[in-house]
Design a protein around this motif. Sequence first.
Motif, PDB file in Angstrom:
ATOM      1  N   PRO A   6       5.064  -6.400  16.168  1.00  0.00           N
ATOM      2  CA  PRO A   6       5.254  -4.991  16.497  1.00  0.00           C
ATOM      3  C   PRO A   6       4.220  -4.105  15.808  1.00  0.00           C
ATOM      4  O   PRO A   6       3.629  -4.510  14.808  1.00  0.00           O
ATOM      5  N   SER A   7       4.000  -2.910  16.318  1.00  0.00           N
ATOM      6  CA  SER A   7       3.065  -1.967  15.706  1.00  0.00           C
ATOM      7  C   SER A   7       3.479  -1.684  14.275  1.00  0.00           C
ATOM      8  O   SER A   7       4.665  -1.593  13.973  1.00  0.00           O
ATOM      9  N   GLY A   8       2.488  -1.558  13.418  1.00  0.00           N
ATOM     10  CA  GLY A   8       2.771  -1.173  12.037  1.00  0.00           C
ATOM     11  C   GLY A   8       3.186  -2.317  11.147  1.00  0.00           C
ATOM     12  O   GLY A   8       3.551  -2.100   9.996  1.00  0.00           O
ATOM     13  N   THR A   9       3.109  -3.571  11.641  1.00  0.00           N
ATOM     14  CA  THR A   9       3.470  -4.683  10.766  1.00  0.00           C
ATOM     15  C   THR A   9       2.321  -5.089   9.862  1.00  0.00           C
ATOM     16  O   THR A   9       2.502  -5.904   8.970  1.00  0.00           O
ATOM     17  N   GLY A  10       1.132  -4.599  10.135  1.00  0.00           N
ATOM     18  CA  GLY A  10       0.006  -4.932   9.262  1.00  0.00           C
ATOM     19  C   GLY A  10      -0.982  -5.899   9.878  1.00  0.00           C
ATOM     20  O   GLY A  10      -1.696  -6.600   9.169  1.00  0.00           O
ATOM     21  N   LYS A  11      -1.089  -5.900  11.192  1.00  0.00           N
ATOM     22  CA  LYS A  11      -2.039  -6.809  11.836  1.00  0.00           C
ATOM     23  C   LYS A  11      -3.476  -6.384  11.532  1.00  0.00           C
ATOM     24  O   LYS A  11      -4.322  -7.201  11.176  1.00  0.00           O
ATOM     25  N   THR A  12      -3.734  -5.081  11.683  1.00  0.00           N
ATOM     26  CA  THR A  12      -5.077  -4.582  11.348  1.00  0.00           C
ATOM     27  C   THR A  12      -5.378  -4.820   9.871  1.00  0.00           C
ATOM     28  O   THR A  12      -6.482  -5.230   9.504  1.00  0.00           O
ATOM     29  N   THR A  13      -4.360  -4.584   9.047  1.00  0.00           N
ATOM     30  CA  THR A  13      -4.530  -4.809   7.615  1.00  0.00           C
ATOM     31  C   THR A  13      -4.921  -6.263   7.343  1.00  0.00           C
ATOM     32  O   THR A  13      -5.784  -6.544   6.502  1.00  0.00           O
ATOM     33  N   ARG A  52       4.534   0.799  -0.067  1.00  0.00           N
ATOM     34  CA  ARG A  52       5.193   0.037   1.004  1.00  0.00           C
ATOM     35  C   ARG A  52       4.713  -1.397   0.982  1.00  0.00           C
ATOM     36  O   ARG A  52       3.515  -1.666   0.864  1.00  0.00           O
ATOM     37  N   ILE A  70       0.850  -1.186   0.000  1.00  0.00           N
ATOM     38  CA  ILE A  70       0.000   0.000   0.000  1.00  0.00           C
ATOM     39  C   ILE A  70       0.882   1.231   0.000  1.00  0.00           C
ATOM     40  O   ILE A  70       1.893   1.276   0.718  1.00  0.00           O
ATOM     41  N   ALA A  71       0.521   2.188  -0.829  1.00  0.00           N
ATOM     42  CA  ALA A  71       1.286   3.435  -0.953  1.00  0.00           C
ATOM     43  C   ALA A  71       2.778   3.156  -1.130  1.00  0.00           C
ATOM     44  O   ALA A  71       3.626   3.791  -0.525  1.00  0.00           O
ATOM     45  N   ILE A  77       3.598  -4.531   2.707  1.00  0.00           N
ATOM     46  CA  ILE A  77       3.093  -4.880   4.037  1.00  0.00           C
ATOM     47  C   ILE A  77       3.219  -6.393   4.251  1.00  0.00           C
ATOM     48  O   ILE A  77       3.724  -6.838   5.274  1.00  0.00           O
TER      49      ILE A  77
HETATM   50  N1  LIG Z   1      -4.492   3.653   3.827  1.00  0.00           N
HETATM   51  C1  LIG Z   1      -3.159   3.526   4.054  1.00  0.00           C
HETATM   52  N2  LIG Z   1      -2.285   4.267   3.348  1.00  0.00           N
HETATM   53  C2  LIG Z   1      -0.955   4.168   3.551  1.00  0.00           C
HETATM   54  N3  LIG Z   1      -0.420   3.332   4.450  1.00  0.00           N
HETATM   55  C3  LIG Z   1      -1.219   2.567   5.188  1.00  0.00           C
HETATM   56  C4  LIG Z   1      -2.649   2.638   5.040  1.00  0.00           C
HETATM   57  N4  LIG Z   1      -3.183   1.761   5.903  1.00  0.00           N
HETATM   58  C5  LIG Z   1      -2.156   1.196   6.559  1.00  0.00           C
HETATM   59  N5  LIG Z   1      -0.982   1.679   6.139  1.00  0.00           N
HETATM   60  C6  LIG Z   1       0.342   1.282   6.621  1.00  0.00           C
HETATM   61  O1  LIG Z   1       0.378  -0.098   6.696  1.00  0.00           O
HETATM   62  C7  LIG Z   1       1.106  -0.502   7.840  1.00  0.00           C
HETATM   63  C8  LIG Z   1       0.336  -1.530   8.620  1.00  0.00           C
HETATM   64  O2  LIG Z   1      -0.731  -0.895   9.285  1.00  0.00           O
HETATM   65  P1  LIG Z   1      -1.632  -1.675  10.336  1.00  0.00           P
HETATM   66  O3  LIG Z   1      -2.219  -2.863   9.680  1.00  0.00           O
HETATM   67  O4  LIG Z   1      -2.578  -0.701  10.935  1.00  0.00           O
HETATM   68  O5  LIG Z   1      -0.560  -2.113  11.416  1.00  0.00           O
HETATM   69  P2  LIG Z   1      -0.800  -2.721  12.865  1.00  0.00           P
HETATM   70  O6  LIG Z   1      -2.254  -2.913  13.046  1.00  0.00           O
HETATM   71  O7  LIG Z   1      -0.014  -3.975  12.849  1.00  0.00           O
HETATM   72  O8  LIG Z   1      -0.238  -1.737  13.831  1.00  0.00           O
HETATM   73  C9  LIG Z   1       1.388   0.728   8.661  1.00  0.00           C
HETATM   74  O9  LIG Z   1       2.762   1.004   8.580  1.00  0.00           O
HETATM   75  C10 LIG Z   1       0.605   1.816   8.011  1.00  0.00           C
HETATM   76  O10 LIG Z   1       1.358   2.985   7.960  1.00  0.00           O
END
Ligand SMILES: Nc1ncnc2c1ncn2[C@@H]1O[C@H](COP(=O)(O)OP(=O)(O)O)[C@@H](O)[C@H]1O
Lengths: 263, 161, 255
Positions: free
Chosen positions: A35-42, A14, A11-12, A16
Amino acid sequence: MIEIDDLRFSIAGRRIFDGLNLRIASGTVTAIMGPSGTGKTTLLRMITGQLRPGSGSVRVDGREVPALDRAGLYDLRRHIGMLFQNSALLTDDTVFDNVAFPLREHTRLPERLIRTVVLTKLHAVGLRGAARLMPSELSGGMARRVALARAMALDPDLLLYDEPFAGLDPISLGMILRLIKVNNDVLGVTSVVVSHDVEQISRIADYCYVVSGGRVIGEGTPEQLRHSDSALIQQFMSGAADGPVPFHYPASPYRDELLGGRS
Amino acid sequence: MESTPARELGAGMFILLGFASLFFLATQTTNVESYVNDKGYTVTARFEDVAGLKERAPVTMAGVTIGRVERISFDPKALNAVVSMRISPEFDEIPDDSDAAILTAGLLGSKYVGIGPGGSETYLKNNSQIQLTQSAIVLENIIGKLLFKLGMENDSSKPAE
Amino acid sequence: MGRLAQIGRRLAQAIRKLGSVVLFLLTMLQAMPYALRRPRLVTVQIHNAGVLSLVIIMTSGFFVGMVVGLQGYDAFSRLRQEDLLGAAAALSLIKELGPVVTALLFAGRAGTALTAEIGLMKATDQLSAMEVMAIDPMGRIVAPRFLGGLIAVPFLTAIFNSVGILGAYFVGVQLMGVDNGAFWSQMQEYVDSGDIREGIIKSLAFGGAASLVAVFEGYTADRTAEGVGLATTRTVVVTSVLVLILDYMITSFLL
Ligand SMILES: Nc1ncnc2c1ncn2[C@@H]1O[C@H](COP(=O)(O)OP(=O)(O)O)[C@@H](O)[C@H]1O
Ligand SMILES: [Mg+2]
């Protein structure tokens, strides 16, 4: 219940996910750590079909999620409940109406029956007395329990929890922990819990995945992970400040930078 | 936050107020006559001079508006102005030998067409032409003539002295 | 060379934005049946867009009308045509000032509120939560708000015009002594149903544009406090410019 194979996603610009594989068995509590920002929510958003992977396969209940059309997705989602990190309650509706929301949208139950179901769900999370309150009047822990009641309203087969312990006081945390356990033990709901709170998650998870750098770097029962010989997993499980994930963000040598201004 | 029934009541009152305003605009600001613009019949009249007459100016008979000026055009052959007027359908017994004059409301007011009744037994109908017309009185011309006449009188009175 | 490339990029950006608005509009139209089957949702939004804008619309309308009355009186008294004041005030309000000023006030009062509300719902995952609950936020949240604005603006405009005419009447007749009968009869003489139709067409177009901009900006806002704030500002700026451009286009078509 959930099978993810060779998942890749950017995404963008990067990356993931870079070849992620995992299996989640029916009726278990599975933890996804990292760790935070690894894409768990994603990852959770891929399971619910809100995001489509670049390549790879995401199967839920035997259905290939990225291939589902709108109707198929909506049908799938009726069997999934999700607890959002920040609860995501509808700010204009009372606690009661928030929990009633999915019922009113998806069933034709008479209002009397809806009332019964809503009060049952609220009772289960201990907030039947808060039915008339607005979300703005709730504490963080209460809001999350209401959100859980809402996620359970349609009796889902699969419950996704996104960081359910973040920002809670010990008492609220204990309540959530117990609710996840009860949902799983009593109702047989398959649970996926995203968290980086190793200590708490170890108490309820049947199986854990540790995700970092876009792939699974370790898996097993909490006990197995604790005795893993991977230094990275060791660092993550014990919460050490320094290790394979360095304390310092990459930088030029300290000495050089401090003296750099003068020379 | 207000309850849904309260907001529904509010929305209902708002719509009512909106309709009341529309009704006010439709009845108070505009002449209902203009809604029936395409009803009635058209008659024409030729004038030597229509100076100041505008489209949509009233057409009156005995001071009562019976229609409106629809179009004003210039006939390049006859070198005069052709005024077509739409007369409301209820005024269908206007003698066909009536005359039309361009009049002024007040000394400097707007121009309108006044119809003076004739005595014929046959009536104006669609596309009839009014034969007898009297052009607009142009104040400058009158004043000019007046001054000229006064000058003449002065001139002729001098030698007599 | 670099400058040219920059202009090209800007242009491409603008075209992409236009495309995304059109796509958004189509998606919203697809979700319309959902909203239309739940008139209650739309009613609540008519309340939010209409009733809550009423005070500002009526106050502004009255003062705009008074100014028109004052300026009109000044101009017409130089021509000794004070009797035409009613006609001039009504025409300028019905054809121009009413629709334009109402749309601008609506953007500032209700449009920004819509953008902030939807943007905040997005930032706090309320929209995502609906998607996961198999409820389309386009139908449930966006479409009713768009319809509410679309319906409210023409009525707000009519109210603005009526109050404005009363304002002009107050100044012209009550304060300046224009003849009461002449004020109204000249108005009726010169305003016709076509003028009122023009005003209604404009207010519908402006209401649609203002509501579309407001919900679009909210729905596409960044999920941060700053993102929602910026989106709110954009709502006002974009709506204002759009309304003025549309005003010229519609006027030139209808005249
Ligand atoms: N809409 C988006 N545009 C750009 N980057 C995104 C977007 N959504 C998520 N990211 C990036 O994807 C990465 C994973 O996000 P996220 O799944 O929220 O991580 P986690 O839940 O593990 O903390 C983050 O580094 C975030 O910056
Ligand atoms: Mg997250």
